[in-house]
Motif scaffolding. Structure first.
Motif, PDB file in Angstrom:
ATOM      1  N   ALA A 290      -7.706  -7.289   2.345  1.00 43.34           N
ATOM      2  CA  ALA A 290      -8.435  -6.181   2.970  1.00 43.34           C
ATOM      3  C   ALA A 290      -7.606  -5.469   4.039  1.00 43.34           C
ATOM      4  CB  ALA A 290      -9.724  -6.714   3.585  1.00 43.34           C
ATOM      5  N   ASP A 291      -7.930  -4.192   4.201  1.00 46.56           N
ATOM      6  CA  ASP A 291      -7.433  -3.375   5.314  1.00 46.56           C
ATOM      7  C   ASP A 291      -5.918  -3.382   5.479  1.00 46.56           C
ATOM      8  OD1 ASP A 291     -10.109  -2.777   5.886  1.00 46.56           O
ATOM      9  OD2 ASP A 291     -10.297  -4.564   7.158  1.00 46.56           O
ATOM     10  N   VAL A 292      -5.221  -3.106   4.375  1.00 49.98           N
ATOM     11  CA  VAL A 292      -3.760  -3.015   4.428  1.00 49.98           C
ATOM     12  C   VAL A 292      -3.411  -1.629   4.972  1.00 49.98           C
ATOM     13  CG1 VAL A 292      -1.621  -3.111   3.082  1.00 49.98           C
ATOM     14  CG2 VAL A 292      -3.569  -4.572   2.460  1.00 49.98           C
ATOM     15  N   PRO A 293      -2.631  -1.564   6.060  1.00 49.80           N
ATOM     16  CA  PRO A 293      -2.297  -0.264   6.652  1.00 49.80           C
ATOM     17  C   PRO A 293      -1.555   0.640   5.675  1.00 49.80           C
ATOM     18  CG  PRO A 293      -1.250  -2.088   7.866  1.00 49.80           C
ATOM     19  CD  PRO A 293      -1.971  -2.668   6.700  1.00 49.80           C
TER      20      PRO A 293
ATOM     21  N   ARG B  47      -6.574  -0.959  -6.110  1.00 53.97           N
ATOM     22  CA  ARG B  47      -6.507  -0.522  -4.696  1.00 53.97           C
ATOM     23  C   ARG B  47      -7.710   0.373  -4.479  1.00 53.97           C
ATOM     24  NH1 ARG B  47      -1.905   3.193  -4.085  1.00 53.97           N
ATOM     25  NH2 ARG B  47      -3.457   4.776  -4.450  1.00 53.97           N
TER      26      ARG B  47
ATOM     27  N   ASN C  82       0.849  -1.187   0.000  1.00 55.97           N
ATOM     28  CA  ASN C  82       0.000   0.000   0.000  1.00 55.97           C
ATOM     29  C   ASN C  82       0.885   1.238   0.000  1.00 55.97           C
ATOM     30  OD1 ASN C  82      -1.922   1.946   0.310  1.00 55.97           O
ATOM     31  ND2 ASN C  82      -2.672   1.232   2.302  1.00 55.97           N
TER      32      ASN C  82
ATOM     33  N   THR D 235      -8.928 -10.898  -2.589  1.00 51.05           N
ATOM     34  CA  THR D 235      -9.089  -9.627  -1.886  1.00 51.05           C
ATOM     35  C   THR D 235      -8.169  -9.626  -0.677  1.00 51.05           C
ATOM     36  OG1 THR D 235     -11.395  -9.466  -2.574  1.00 51.05           O
ATOM     37  CG2 THR D 235     -10.723  -8.112  -0.692  1.00 51.05           C
TER      38      THR D 235
ATOM     39  N   LYS E  14      -5.428   3.385   5.234  1.00 49.75           N
ATOM     40  CA  LYS E  14      -5.724   1.967   5.085  1.00 49.75           C
ATOM     41  C   LYS E  14      -6.495   1.741   3.779  1.00 49.75           C
ATOM     42  CE  LYS E  14      -7.985   0.335   8.553  1.00 49.75           C
ATOM     43  NZ  LYS E  14      -8.818  -0.305   9.576  1.00 49.75           N
ATOM     44  N   LYS E  15      -6.083   0.724   3.008  1.00 50.17           N
ATOM     45  CA  LYS E  15      -6.724   0.399   1.722  1.00 50.17           C
ATOM     46  C   LYS E  15      -6.873  -1.111   1.580  1.00 50.17           C
ATOM     47  CE  LYS E  15      -6.786   4.621   0.098  1.00 50.17           C
ATOM     48  NZ  LYS E  15      -7.996   5.340  -0.222  1.00 50.17           N
ATOM     49  N   SER E  16      -7.769  -1.493   0.700  1.00 49.45           N
ATOM     50  CA  SER E  16      -7.939  -2.898   0.335  1.00 49.45           C
ATOM     51  C   SER E  16      -7.551  -3.068  -1.123  1.00 49.45           C
ATOM     52  CB  SER E  16      -9.386  -3.334   0.550  1.00 49.45           C
ATOM     53  OG  SER E  16      -9.711  -3.311   1.929  1.00 49.45           O
TER      54      SER E  16
ATOM     55  N   GLY F  22       0.316  -6.351   2.770  1.00 48.13           N
ATOM     56  CA  GLY F  22      -0.664  -7.355   3.139  1.00 48.13           C
ATOM     57  C   GLY F  22      -0.461  -8.599   2.283  1.00 48.13           C
TER      58      GLY F  22
END
Length: 168
Positions: A136-139, A167, A106, A134, A111-113, A144
């Motif tokens: 999810a919720d990569v800082p 993203r 990321n 998927t 935070k992104k998925s 991730g």
């Protein structure tokens, strides 16, 4: 696998034809022996099996590609993130399904998925399967992981590459 059957059948016909050419095999009426006819029929049957298997594999790959396209279409406000995706080594699990580790980076502050399309291909570059993973919720500024798993059992040498990566 089916291609191996075809090659073995073709080799059998070649050997039979060569042997008959050297020994003059015939049914007594000057025509080739039943062995040659049987071998030719076996090669034809093997060729038909290869064609049938290829058609089924093509249908499965097309179906998987349609599902992947639909899944990617569900992503709202996604940006191209293909350069932030790294695939690990392709492996075949004990159950026969093919997997590959997926790592995303990321580059955004928040935070992104990620939605990552992974394409499984054969040695000739033909599409065997495609899936969307998927992560999810990569800082923000972090990484991730996920795992892409084929939707059906694949055989032979399989490679993986990133298709589309978004993203969001």
């Amino acid at each position: 696998m089916a291609a191996d059957v075809w090659r073995r059948g073709a080799a059998g016909v070649l050997l039979t034809v060569m042997a008959c050419g050297a020994t003059g095999c015939s049914d007594g009426g000057g025509s080739p022996s039943g062995a040659v006819s049987s071998a030719a029929a076996a090669v034809k049957s093997a060729g038909e099996a290869v064609s049938s298997a290829a058609a089924e594999a093509g249908k499965a790959a097309a179906s998987a590609a349609a599902v992947a396209k639909d899944k990617l279409a569900e992503v709202k406000d996604g940006v191209n993130a293909k350069e932030q995706v790294t695939l690990g080594p392709v492996a075949t699990e004990g159950d026969g399904y093919t997997t590959v580790p997926v790592t995303v980076r990321n580059t955004d502050d928040g935070k992104k998925s990620f939605a990552v399309q992974v394409e499984f291909k054969d040695e000739g570059g033909n599409l065997l399967d495609t899936v969307v993973v998927t992560v999810a919720d990569v800082p923000g500024k972090g990484t991730g992981q996920g795992t892409a798993r084929s939707t059906h059992k694949l055989s032979g040498t399989v490679t993986a590459q990133t298709g589309t990566a978004l993203r969001y």
